[in-house]
Design an enzyme around this catalytic site. Structure first.
Site, mmCIF file in Angstrom:
data_model
loop_
_atom_site.group_PDB
_atom_site.id
_atom_site.type_symbol
_atom_site.label_atom_id
_atom_site.label_comp_id
_atom_site.label_asym_id
_atom_site.label_seq_id
_atom_site.Cartn_x
_atom_site.Cartn_y
_atom_site.Cartn_z
ATOM 1 N N GLY A 1 1.063 4.316 3.453
ATOM 2 C CA GLY A 1 2.219 3.544 2.806
ATOM 3 C C GLY A 1 3.300 4.750 2.409
ATOM 4 O O GLY A 1 4.533 4.666 2.374
ATOM 5 N N LYS B 1 -10.712 -5.531 10.485
ATOM 6 C CA LYS B 1 -9.400 -5.154 11.065
ATOM 7 C C LYS B 1 -9.117 -6.085 12.353
ATOM 8 O O LYS B 1 -8.142 -6.537 12.541
ATOM 9 C CB LYS B 1 -9.152 -3.766 11.421
ATOM 10 C CG LYS B 1 -8.965 -2.843 10.405
ATOM 11 C CD LYS B 1 -7.638 -3.155 9.778
ATOM 12 C CE LYS B 1 -7.091 -2.233 8.435
ATOM 13 N NZ LYS B 1 -5.937 -2.612 8.085
ATOM 14 N N GLY C 1 0.898 -1.326 0.016
ATOM 15 C CA GLY C 1 0.063 -0.031 -0.061
ATOM 16 C C GLY C 1 0.708 1.179 0.121
ATOM 17 O O GLY C 1 0.418 2.175 0.640
ATOM 18 N N LEU D 1 -1.912 6.742 1.924
ATOM 19 C CA LEU D 1 -1.769 7.900 2.917
ATOM 20 C C LEU D 1 -0.589 7.258 3.840
ATOM 21 O O LEU D 1 0.411 7.961 3.928
ATOM 22 C CB LEU D 1 -3.040 8.363 3.745
ATOM 23 C CG LEU D 1 -2.769 9.242 4.947
ATOM 24 C CD1 LEU D 1 -2.324 10.521 4.720
ATOM 25 C CD2 LEU D 1 -4.102 9.165 5.861
ATOM 26 N N TYR E 1 -15.723 -2.572 8.523
ATOM 27 C CA TYR E 1 -14.195 -2.404 8.551
ATOM 28 C C TYR E 1 -13.485 -2.809 9.713
ATOM 29 O O TYR E 1 -12.497 -3.276 9.693
ATOM 30 C CB TYR E 1 -13.930 -0.700 8.132
ATOM 31 C CG TYR E 1 -12.486 -0.399 8.223
ATOM 32 C CD1 TYR E 1 -11.719 -0.742 7.104
ATOM 33 C CD2 TYR E 1 -11.964 0.406 9.153
ATOM 34 C CE1 TYR E 1 -10.320 -0.258 6.998
ATOM 35 C CE2 TYR E 1 -10.487 0.724 9.096
ATOM 36 C CZ TYR E 1 -9.955 0.354 8.099
ATOM 37 O OH TYR E 1 -8.666 0.755 8.027
ATOM 38 N N HIS F 1 -12.396 10.896 4.907
ATOM 39 C CA HIS F 1 -12.629 11.036 6.559
ATOM 40 C C HIS F 1 -12.727 12.445 6.589
ATOM 41 O O HIS F 1 -12.672 13.431 5.804
ATOM 42 C CB HIS F 1 -11.344 10.433 7.073
ATOM 43 C CG HIS F 1 -11.206 8.979 7.295
ATOM 44 N ND1 HIS F 1 -10.367 8.231 6.558
ATOM 45 C CD2 HIS F 1 -11.662 8.017 7.591
ATOM 46 C CE1 HIS F 1 -10.476 7.187 6.549
ATOM 47 N NE2 HIS F 1 -11.211 6.657 7.514
ATOM 48 N N SER G 1 -6.510 -0.169 13.379
ATOM 49 C CA SER G 1 -7.359 1.146 13.244
ATOM 50 C C SER G 1 -8.014 1.362 14.687
ATOM 51 O O SER G 1 -8.389 0.320 15.245
ATOM 52 C CB SER G 1 -8.311 1.155 12.104
ATOM 53 O OG SER G 1 -9.170 2.378 12.511
ATOM 54 N N SER G 2 -8.066 2.598 15.225
ATOM 55 C CA SER G 2 -8.695 2.706 16.293
ATOM 56 C C SER G 2 -10.226 2.504 16.450
ATOM 57 O O SER G 2 -10.815 2.423 17.522
ATOM 58 C CB SER G 2 -8.409 4.283 16.650
ATOM 59 O OG SER G 2 -9.234 5.144 15.858
ATOM 60 N N CYS G 3 -10.772 2.209 15.284
ATOM 61 C CA CYS G 3 -12.252 1.803 15.021
ATOM 62 C C CYS G 3 -12.547 0.464 15.454
ATOM 63 O O CYS G 3 -13.524 -0.001 15.916
ATOM 64 C CB CYS G 3 -12.891 2.032 13.707
ATOM 65 S SG CYS G 3 -11.977 0.919 12.742
ATOM 66 N N ARG H 1 -13.765 21.221 1.619
ATOM 67 C CA ARG H 1 -15.042 21.967 1.536
ATOM 68 C C ARG H 1 -14.959 23.439 2.064
ATOM 69 O O ARG H 1 -15.283 24.441 1.402
ATOM 70 C CB ARG H 1 -16.132 21.536 2.672
ATOM 71 C CG ARG H 1 -16.516 20.003 2.219
ATOM 72 C CD ARG H 1 -18.037 19.818 2.929
ATOM 73 N NE ARG H 1 -18.998 20.922 2.478
ATOM 74 C CZ ARG H 1 -20.289 20.940 3.007
ATOM 75 N NH1 ARG H 1 -20.495 20.077 4.005
ATOM 76 N NH2 ARG H 1 -21.085 21.886 2.507
ATOM 77 N N THR I 1 -4.719 6.225 15.664
ATOM 78 C CA THR I 1 -5.827 7.173 15.753
ATOM 79 C C THR I 1 -6.211 7.643 14.464
ATOM 80 O O THR I 1 -5.603 7.263 13.348
ATOM 81 C CB THR I 1 -5.527 8.233 16.744
ATOM 82 O OG1 THR I 1 -6.937 8.823 17.097
ATOM 83 C CG2 THR I 1 -4.533 9.385 16.257
ATOM 84 N N ARG J 1 1.474 3.463 -2.048
ATOM 85 C CA ARG J 1 0.897 4.806 -2.425
ATOM 86 C C ARG J 1 -0.230 5.492 -1.964
ATOM 87 O O ARG J 1 -0.661 6.692 -1.992
ATOM 88 C CB ARG J 1 0.232 4.525 -4.132
ATOM 89 C CG ARG J 1 1.372 3.922 -5.149
ATOM 90 C CD ARG J 1 0.820 3.855 -6.472
ATOM 91 N NE ARG J 1 0.550 5.073 -7.135
ATOM 92 C CZ ARG J 1 -0.129 4.816 -8.206
ATOM 93 N NH1 ARG J 1 -0.145 3.502 -8.992
ATOM 94 N NH2 ARG J 1 -0.410 6.066 -8.954
#
Length: 322
Positions: free
Chosen positions: A23, A147, A17, A21, A143, A186, A114-116, A194, A171, A19
């Site tokens: 990686g 994980k 991975g 965020l 997801y 996210h 992941s923190s989720c 925005r 996090t 390419r």
């Protein structure tokens, strides 16, 4: 099973991975540390969901170290729209990589969780021991389940086969190479985009999802990469390791900070009929602090650098594929 401390990594290093965020940040970190023997494949060159192709790659290249940063990721909207994809794709990716790494004699693998994974109503700040102690947040349950399965598989490979696998739980992340697609990103990159567009178009107000009361912790991805390299070189324990700042703020406070950073002068409204997600998600980072690592990049500094990167790169920004 315990393993000797690794020290400097000698041998081939595969960043799965590379390419994305995380990686891409790992690639920058490894380059700064002088590691040159790096293996990479884009998702077009190697679809890690494919068992045959993944095993063929590992048997040919035989990496000594693996950073498993490949994943299908997204925000609340994407998780709600494509739950089956988030579960199935991530199960395939991590299972194929973990089993292929074990078969070909990988010396050490770092699994990015992941923190989720933690329960929706976990104690705050969330200790690593909170895993599997309560129901998950419904909006990203598929997801999170994937994980969790990856964590358990990594732990099981350690216990059954003696494979040196470590698992880290970052996090909420942000930084260069993030996904700025408004449908799948996210919260932080979505807010940044925005407000940039609202400023450029002279829009008088921006309406955001939820009430703004949910609290989140944000870590710059370059700090995460430094932590991962630090742990790959120095940590061999079975216990999970949280990676974060130990600090959080409300989404309302985050929106105001991004508004000021961008220089947007309009109003902010809130659509309370949209979901907030988990009420609070702050990690207990005492374990990684005890190991000797702390984050360095403040949220204000990180937002300014991420904004600069986005403005310079937005015509070429990827949509967030692994």
């Amino acid at each position: 099973m315990s393993h000797p401390r690794s020290g400097r990594l000698e041998g081939k290093i595969y960043v799965a991975g590379h390419r994305g965020l995380v990686g891409s940040a790992l690639m920058r970190c490894l380059a700064r540390k002088g590691y040159g023997n790096l293996l990479t494949r884009s998702s077009r060159e190697l679809d890690l969901r494919c068992e045959e192709g993944t095993f063929r790659f590992f048997r040919r290249e035989r990496p000594d170290y693996v950073f498993l940063a490949a994943a299908k990721v997204g925000g609340i909207g994407a998780n709600s729209a494509f739950p089956a994809d988030f579960l199935a794709d991530n199960l395939r990716i991590q299972t194929n990589v973990l089993l292929a790494a074990r078969e070909t004699g990988c010396r050490k693998l770092l699994f990015l969780g992941s923190s989720c994974i933690y329960p929706r109503m976990a104690p705050q700040p969330i200790p690593e021991e909170a895993l599997l102690t309560g129901p998950l947040e419904e909006t990203n349950e598929p997801y999170a389940v994937a994980k969790i399965a990856g964590i358990i598989l990594a732990r099981s490979l350690r216990r059954q086969h003696g494979m040196n696998c470590i698992a880290v739980m970052p996090t909420n992340l942000y930084g260069p190479e993030d996904n700025f697609d408004l449908e799948t990103s996210h919260v932080l990159p979505a807010l940044l985009r925005r407000f940039v567009e609202a400023k450029e178009r002279g829009v008088p107000s921006v309406t955001l999802w939820g009430t703004g009361t949910a609290r989140r912790e944000f870590l710059h991805v370059d700090d995460l990469a430094e932590a991962c390299c630090f742990l790959m070189e120095s940590y061999d324990g079975e216990e999970l390791v949280n990676i974060g700042t130990g600090e959080d703020l409300s989404i309302r406070e985050l929106a105001e900070l991004i508004r000021r950073t961008v220089g947007y002068e309009g109003e902010i409204g809130w659509d309370a009929f949209r979901p907030d997600g988990t009420p609070r998600k702050l990690l207990d980072v005492s374990r990684i602090h005890a190991l000797g690592w702390r984050h360095r990049i403040s949220l204000g500094e990180g937002l300014r650098s991420t904004l600069a990167w986005y403005l310079a790169s937005r015509d070429f920004v990827q949509s967030g594929e692994w």
